[in-house]
Scaffold this motif. Structure first.
Motif, PDB file in Angstrom:
ATOM      1  N   ALA A 164       0.820  -1.219   0.000  1.00 47.03           N
ATOM      2  CA  ALA A 164       0.000   0.000   0.000  1.00 47.03           C
ATOM      3  C   ALA A 164       0.847   1.260   0.000  1.00 47.03           C
ATOM      4  O   ALA A 164       0.315   2.376   0.095  1.00 47.03           O
ATOM      5  CB  ALA A 164      -0.926  -0.001   1.216  1.00 47.03           C
ATOM      6  N   GLY A 165       2.171   1.107  -0.107  1.00 48.16           N
ATOM      7  CA  GLY A 165       3.057   2.264  -0.154  1.00 48.16           C
ATOM      8  C   GLY A 165       3.464   2.785   1.203  1.00 48.16           C
ATOM      9  O   GLY A 165       3.956   3.913   1.320  1.00 48.16           O
ATOM     10  N   ARG A 166       3.295   1.976   2.252  1.00 51.81           N
ATOM     11  CA  ARG A 166       3.633   2.407   3.604  1.00 51.81           C
ATOM     12  C   ARG A 166       4.771   1.554   4.165  1.00 51.81           C
ATOM     13  O   ARG A 166       4.714   1.059   5.303  1.00 51.81           O
ATOM     14  CB  ARG A 166       2.406   2.321   4.502  1.00 51.81           C
ATOM     15  N   GLU A 167       5.816   1.401   3.370  1.00 48.87           N
ATOM     16  CA  GLU A 167       6.958   0.568   3.757  1.00 48.87           C
ATOM     17  C   GLU A 167       7.642   1.046   5.033  1.00 48.87           C
ATOM     18  O   GLU A 167       8.176   0.229   5.796  1.00 48.87           O
ATOM     19  CB  GLU A 167       8.006   0.524   2.621  1.00 48.87           C
ATOM     20  N   ASP A 168       7.623   2.345   5.284  1.00 48.39           N
ATOM     21  CA  ASP A 168       8.323   2.910   6.444  1.00 48.39           C
ATOM     22  C   ASP A 168       7.429   3.025   7.681  1.00 48.39           C
ATOM     23  O   ASP A 168       7.862   3.575   8.704  1.00 48.39           O
ATOM     24  CB  ASP A 168       8.879   4.298   6.092  1.00 48.39           C
ATOM     25  N   PHE A 169       6.214   2.522   7.603  1.00 53.52           N
ATOM     26  CA  PHE A 169       5.303   2.630   8.738  1.00 53.52           C
ATOM     27  C   PHE A 169       5.745   1.677   9.851  1.00 53.52           C
ATOM     28  O   PHE A 169       5.832   0.458   9.661  1.00 53.52           O
ATOM     29  CB  PHE A 169       3.880   2.292   8.298  1.00 53.52           C
ATOM     30  N   ASP A 170       6.006   2.225  11.017  1.00 52.24           N
ATOM     31  CA  ASP A 170       6.507   1.439  12.153  1.00 52.24           C
ATOM     32  C   ASP A 170       5.347   1.089  13.089  1.00 52.24           C
ATOM     33  O   ASP A 170       4.907   1.917  13.899  1.00 52.24           O
ATOM     34  CB  ASP A 170       7.579   2.233  12.902  1.00 52.24           C
ATOM     35  N   ILE A 171       4.877  -0.139  12.975  1.00 53.15           N
ATOM     36  CA  ILE A 171       3.709  -0.572  13.747  1.00 53.15           C
ATOM     37  C   ILE A 171       3.969  -0.535  15.252  1.00 53.15           C
ATOM     38  O   ILE A 171       3.061  -0.277  16.051  1.00 53.15           O
ATOM     39  CB  ILE A 171       3.291  -1.999  13.319  1.00 53.15           C
ATOM     40  N   SER A 172       5.219  -0.746  15.647  1.00 52.34           N
ATOM     41  CA  SER A 172       5.556  -0.834  17.077  1.00 52.34           C
ATOM     42  C   SER A 172       5.337   0.484  17.831  1.00 52.34           C
ATOM     43  O   SER A 172       5.306   0.495  19.064  1.00 52.34           O
ATOM     44  CB  SER A 172       7.013  -1.278  17.243  1.00 52.34           C
ATOM     45  N   LEU A 173       5.155   1.584  17.113  1.00 51.60           N
ATOM     46  CA  LEU A 173       4.966   2.881  17.760  1.00 51.60           C
ATOM     47  C   LEU A 173       3.543   3.087  18.279  1.00 51.60           C
ATOM     48  O   LEU A 173       3.284   4.031  19.027  1.00 51.60           O
ATOM     49  CB  LEU A 173       5.290   4.008  16.768  1.00 51.60           C
ATOM     50  N   TYR A 174       2.634   2.213  17.910  1.00 49.22           N
ATOM     51  CA  TYR A 174       1.223   2.465  18.184  1.00 49.22           C
ATOM     52  C   TYR A 174       0.640   1.448  19.166  1.00 49.22           C
ATOM     53  O   TYR A 174       1.061   0.293  19.217  1.00 49.22           O
ATOM     54  CB  TYR A 174       0.439   2.472  16.871  1.00 49.22           C
ATOM     55  N   GLU A 175      -0.348   1.912  19.928  1.00 43.88           N
ATOM     56  CA  GLU A 175      -0.944   1.085  20.972  1.00 43.88           C
ATOM     57  C   GLU A 175      -2.466   1.001  20.789  1.00 43.88           C
ATOM     58  O   GLU A 175      -3.104   1.965  20.354  1.00 43.88           O
ATOM     59  CB  GLU A 175      -0.634   1.670  22.349  1.00 43.88           C
ATOM     60  N   SER A 176      -3.006  -0.129  21.162  1.00 40.77           N
ATOM     61  CA  SER A 176      -4.446  -0.339  21.017  1.00 40.77           C
ATOM     62  C   SER A 176      -5.244   0.612  21.906  1.00 40.77           C
ATOM     63  O   SER A 176      -6.353   1.032  21.546  1.00 40.77           O
ATOM     64  CB  SER A 176      -4.812  -1.785  21.342  1.00 40.77           C
ATOM     65  N   SER A 177      -4.703   0.984  23.066  1.00 41.57           N
ATOM     66  CA  SER A 177      -5.427   1.895  23.970  1.00 41.57           C
ATOM     67  C   SER A 177      -5.641   3.257  23.309  1.00 41.57           C
ATOM     68  O   SER A 177      -6.714   3.865  23.455  1.00 41.57           O
ATOM     69  CB  SER A 177      -4.661   2.056  25.284  1.00 41.57           C
TER      70      SER A 177
END
Length: 212
Positions: A164-177
């Motif tokens: 989807a063109g989001r190769e640099d998106f760092d999932i670890s930065l985000y929280e479910s809360s």
């Protein structure tokens, strides 16, 4: 004398026939009120027909309203507004729909870090019609579910985000809360604006496909 009378009568007949033919031809060439000119009643009918293609501000009728009018077009170059617009314009039923959903879900996760996201969402929704707000609530829930799936399975989501063109998106930065907080705030704003979730009256997603 008789010949003169006959000639006079014949000339009168010829003149009468000529006048009749001329009158008939000229009337035939005149524009008819039903061809090229609208009567007041036909003008009213056209205006009524035209108005029926656009929803009223407080009307929600998915079946009778063109799908292009369910979404709000935005010409803003503001980053938050662009992300909200991406969430609002998922093209269901198209080949790129799933990638668009993952890209928009990554935007929602980014918005969960923005302190002003909820207020900006309120501004974005305030200029919408009722059907546009209702449809946005449909998109909001779908993208929230996709964002949740990214957090629950980051490895599985990585490939979709890359495509989807989001190769640099760092999932670890985000929280479910944080995501849950944003989602709840968004729902509260929509409900305060009178959103009734009319889209839930449909039993499947097919009516929301852009090609349906």
């Amino acid at each position: 004398m008789k010949k003169s009378i006959i000639w006079i009568i014949a000339a009168a007949v010829i003149l009468a026939i000529s006048a009749f033919v001329f009158f008939f031809d000229s009337k035939k060439d005149m524009p008819d009120s039903s061809d090229g000119m609208l009567t007041s009643s036909s003008q009213d009918s056209l205006e009524q027909s035209s108005s029926e293609t656009k929803p009223k501000e407080d009307e929600i009728n998915y079946r009778e309203t063109d799908i292009s009018l369910w979404m709000k077009a935005s010409d803003s170059d503001d980053d938050i507004t662009l992300k909200l617009s991406a969430i609002d314009t998922i093209p269901y039923g198209t080949a790129g729909c799933s990638l668009h959903m993952f890209r928009s879900a990554s935007y929602m996760l980014e918005l969960s870090k923005e302190r002003v996201a909820a207020e900006r969402l309120r501004e974005y929704l305030s200029s919408m019609t009722a059907i546009q707000r209702d449809y946005f609530s449909f998109q909001w829930e779908n993208i929230y579910e996709t964002a949740n799936s990214i957090l629950k399975d980051p490895k599985g989501a990585k490939g979709f985000l890359d495509d989807a063109g989001r190769e640099d998106f760092d999932i670890s930065l985000y929280e479910s809360s944080e995501l849950n907080r944003l989602f709840s705030e968004g729902r509260k704003i929509m409900e305060d604006m009178g959103v009734k979730y009319e889209w839930k009256n449909f039993t499947d997603i097919e009516p929301f496909n852009v090609n349906s």
